[in-house]
Design a protein around this motif. Sequence first.
Motif, PDB file in Angstrom:
ATOM      1  N   LYS A  10      11.354   1.709  17.903  1.00  0.00           N
ATOM      2  CA  LYS A  10      11.880   0.564  17.150  1.00  0.00           C
ATOM      3  C   LYS A  10      13.337   0.774  16.775  1.00  0.00           C
ATOM      4  O   LYS A  10      14.162  -0.147  16.883  1.00  0.00           O
ATOM      5  CB  LYS A  10      11.048   0.335  15.888  1.00  0.00           C
ATOM      6  N   LEU A  11      13.677   1.995  16.345  1.00  0.00           N
ATOM      7  CA  LEU A  11      15.053   2.294  15.993  1.00  0.00           C
ATOM      8  C   LEU A  11      15.965   2.164  17.215  1.00  0.00           C
ATOM      9  O   LEU A  11      17.059   1.586  17.137  1.00  0.00           O
ATOM     10  CB  LEU A  11      15.159   3.691  15.400  1.00  0.00           C
ATOM     11  N   ASN A  12      15.511   2.670  18.357  1.00  0.00           N
ATOM     12  CA  ASN A  12      16.306   2.551  19.577  1.00  0.00           C
ATOM     13  C   ASN A  12      16.488   1.093  19.987  1.00  0.00           C
ATOM     14  O   ASN A  12      17.552   0.705  20.469  1.00  0.00           O
ATOM     15  CB  ASN A  12      15.657   3.332  20.720  1.00  0.00           C
ATOM     16  N   ARG A  13      15.455   0.284  19.811  1.00  0.00           N
ATOM     17  CA  ARG A  13      15.545  -1.130  20.156  1.00  0.00           C
ATOM     18  C   ARG A  13      16.544  -1.842  19.254  1.00  0.00           C
ATOM     19  O   ARG A  13      17.370  -2.627  19.720  1.00  0.00           O
ATOM     20  CB  ARG A  13      14.171  -1.781  20.041  1.00  0.00           C
ATOM     21  N   TYR A  14      16.507  -1.556  17.953  1.00  0.00           N
ATOM     22  CA  TYR A  14      17.458  -2.177  17.029  1.00  0.00           C
ATOM     23  C   TYR A  14      18.892  -1.738  17.336  1.00  0.00           C
ATOM     24  O   TYR A  14      19.823  -2.545  17.287  1.00  0.00           O
ATOM     25  CB  TYR A  14      17.113  -1.835  15.585  1.00  0.00           C
ATOM     26  N   GLY A  18      21.981  -4.094  18.481  1.00  0.00           N
ATOM     27  CA  GLY A  18      23.212  -4.025  17.704  1.00  0.00           C
ATOM     28  C   GLY A  18      24.413  -3.709  18.577  1.00  0.00           C
ATOM     29  O   GLY A  18      25.476  -4.326  18.427  1.00  0.00           O
ATOM     30  N   MET A  19      24.268  -2.779  19.501  1.00  0.00           N
ATOM     31  CA  MET A  19      25.365  -2.444  20.406  1.00  0.00           C
ATOM     32  C   MET A  19      25.664  -3.619  21.343  1.00  0.00           C
ATOM     33  O   MET A  19      26.816  -3.860  21.691  1.00  0.00           O
ATOM     34  CB  MET A  19      25.016  -1.197  21.218  1.00  0.00           C
ATOM     35  N   PHE A  20      24.647  -4.343  21.753  1.00  0.00           N
ATOM     36  CA  PHE A  20      24.846  -5.514  22.606  1.00  0.00           C
ATOM     37  C   PHE A  20      25.677  -6.569  21.885  1.00  0.00           C
ATOM     38  O   PHE A  20      26.652  -7.090  22.439  1.00  0.00           O
ATOM     39  CB  PHE A  20      23.489  -6.081  23.033  1.00  0.00           C
ATOM     40  N   PHE A  21      25.324  -6.874  20.652  1.00  0.00           N
ATOM     41  CA  PHE A  21      26.076  -7.877  19.896  1.00  0.00           C
ATOM     42  C   PHE A  21      27.482  -7.392  19.578  1.00  0.00           C
ATOM     43  O   PHE A  21      28.427  -8.177  19.596  1.00  0.00           O
ATOM     44  CB  PHE A  21      25.331  -8.265  18.617  1.00  0.00           C
ATOM     45  N   LEU A  22      27.644  -6.098  19.303  1.00  0.00           N
ATOM     46  CA  LEU A  22      28.973  -5.553  19.072  1.00  0.00           C
ATOM     47  C   LEU A  22      29.828  -5.660  20.334  1.00  0.00           C
ATOM     48  O   LEU A  22      31.009  -6.001  20.264  1.00  0.00           O
ATOM     49  CB  LEU A  22      28.867  -4.097  18.622  1.00  0.00           C
ATOM     50  N   GLY A  23      29.232  -5.416  21.494  1.00  0.00           N
ATOM     51  CA  GLY A  23      29.960  -5.568  22.756  1.00  0.00           C
ATOM     52  C   GLY A  23      30.365  -7.008  23.002  1.00  0.00           C
ATOM     53  O   GLY A  23      31.471  -7.270  23.484  1.00  0.00           O
ATOM     54  N   ILE A  24      29.500  -7.957  22.681  1.00  0.00           N
ATOM     55  CA  ILE A  24      29.833  -9.375  22.835  1.00  0.00           C
ATOM     56  C   ILE A  24      31.009  -9.743  21.930  1.00  0.00           C
ATOM     57  O   ILE A  24      31.926 -10.462  22.335  1.00  0.00           O
ATOM     58  CB  ILE A  24      28.598 -10.256  22.527  1.00  0.00           C
ATOM     59  N   ILE A  25      31.007  -9.234  20.711  1.00  0.00           N
ATOM     60  CA  ILE A  25      32.088  -9.531  19.773  1.00  0.00           C
ATOM     61  C   ILE A  25      33.402  -8.924  20.269  1.00  0.00           C
ATOM     62  O   ILE A  25      34.460  -9.570  20.213  1.00  0.00           O
ATOM     63  CB  ILE A  25      31.724  -9.022  18.362  1.00  0.00           C
ATOM     64  N   VAL A  26      33.361  -7.688  20.785  1.00  0.00           N
ATOM     65  CA  VAL A  26      34.577  -7.043  21.284  1.00  0.00           C
ATOM     66  C   VAL A  26      35.123  -7.811  22.486  1.00  0.00           C
ATOM     67  O   VAL A  26      36.332  -8.057  22.588  1.00  0.00           O
ATOM     68  CB  VAL A  26      34.298  -5.568  21.634  1.00  0.00           C
ATOM     69  N   LEU A  27      34.256  -8.211  23.418  1.00  0.00           N
ATOM     70  CA  LEU A  27      34.716  -8.990  24.572  1.00  0.00           C
ATOM     71  C   LEU A  27      35.294 -10.338  24.136  1.00  0.00           C
ATOM     72  O   LEU A  27      36.292 -10.804  24.700  1.00  0.00           O
ATOM     73  CB  LEU A  27      33.567  -9.205  25.557  1.00  0.00           C
ATOM     74  N   GLY A  28      34.697 -10.965  23.149  1.00  0.00           N
ATOM     75  CA  GLY A  28      35.236 -12.219  22.635  1.00  0.00           C
ATOM     76  C   GLY A  28      36.615 -12.037  22.034  1.00  0.00           C
ATOM     77  O   GLY A  28      37.513 -12.864  22.250  1.00  0.00           O
TER      78      GLY A  28
END
Length: 69
Positions: A10-14, A18-28
């Motif tokens: 569960k921790l790895n999934r969260y 979180g890293m996916f959304f952070l990557g989307i924000i950085v690319l934006g």
Amino acid sequence: MSLRNNRAVKLNRYMMFGMFFLGIIVLGCVFAFLYLSFNKTDNPFVQQPEDGGVTDSIVLIVNDSTLME
């Protein structure tokens, strides 16, 4: 003990989400800065009249050389 109920899974999934959304924000942010850097309204090669009105002279400039004035 199932893998779906494991705390580490569960921790790895969260963390993955979180890293996916952070990557989307950085690319934006990168694309926003690229858009702002290429969206310049002042072109140094286009001469704008100082008074804001219509001028009666025409200047033809090619490769920083005045061909006709």
